[in-house]
Design a protein around this motif. Structure first.
Motif, PDB file in Angstrom:
ATOM      1  N   LYS A  57       1.107  -1.576  -0.079  1.00 44.29           N
ATOM      2  CA  LYS A  57      -0.182  -0.061   0.065  1.00 44.29           C
ATOM      3  C   LYS A  57       0.865   1.277   0.070  1.00 44.29           C
ATOM      4  N   ASP A  58       0.097   2.700  -0.209  1.00 47.42           N
ATOM      5  CA  ASP A  58       1.254   3.561  -0.056  1.00 47.42           C
ATOM      6  C   ASP A  58       0.590   4.226   0.935  1.00 47.42           C
ATOM      7  N   ARG A  59       1.197   5.726   0.731  1.00 48.91           N
ATOM      8  CA  ARG A  59       0.932   6.239   3.200  1.00 48.91           C
ATOM      9  C   ARG A  59      -0.356   6.256   2.218  1.00 48.91           C
ATOM     10  N   ALA A  60      -1.007   6.656   1.636  1.00 58.28           N
ATOM     11  CA  ALA A  60      -2.895   6.774   1.726  1.00 58.28           C
ATOM     12  C   ALA A  60      -3.864   5.892   1.704  1.00 58.28           C
ATOM     13  N   GLY A  61      -2.656   4.531   2.545  1.00 58.23           N
ATOM     14  CA  GLY A  61      -3.478   2.959   2.284  1.00 58.23           C
ATOM     15  C   GLY A  61      -4.256   2.556   0.768  1.00 58.23           C
ATOM     16  N   ARG A  62      -3.643   3.085  -0.147  1.00 56.26           N
ATOM     17  CA  ARG A  62      -4.163   2.319  -1.749  1.00 56.26           C
ATOM     18  C   ARG A  62      -3.228   1.367  -1.838  1.00 56.26           C
ATOM     19  N   TYR A  63      -4.182  -0.086  -2.599  1.00 57.02           N
ATOM     20  CA  TYR A  63      -3.193  -0.321  -2.765  1.00 57.02           C
ATOM     21  C   TYR A  63      -2.467  -0.363  -3.986  1.00 57.02           C
ATOM     22  N   LEU A  64      -1.489  -0.536  -3.791  1.00 59.95           N
ATOM     23  CA  LEU A  64      -0.403  -1.240  -5.165  1.00 59.95           C
ATOM     24  C   LEU A  64      -0.432  -1.659  -5.947  1.00 59.95           C
TER      25      LEU A  64
END
Length: 68
Positions: A57-64
């Protein structure tokens, strides 16, 4: 492998009188780029076949990335 940069040279009357440029040997950089790409592809294949869930995940909590 070379990286080449060329620019036109003009006279005061704005007539083309030649070209100026330079070349840089980028053989080592290209080799390193290819090796890194191979390593990234290998790592991606390993993650994909792992039987355990793996995600990033990125720092915003989005799955990468999520494996199967």
């Amino acid at each position: 492998m070379l990286e080449v940069s060329v620019t036109p040279v003009e006279s005061a009357e704005r007539r083309l009188i030649g070209f100026a440029g330079f070349a840089i040997d980028v053989t080592e950089r290209e080799l390193a780029r290819r090796q890194l790409l191979e390593q990234l592809e290998f790592t991606a294949r390993l993650i994909e076949v792992c039987p355990f869930p793996i995600f990033a995940k990125d720092r915003a909590g989005r799955y990468l990335m999520v494996n199967r």
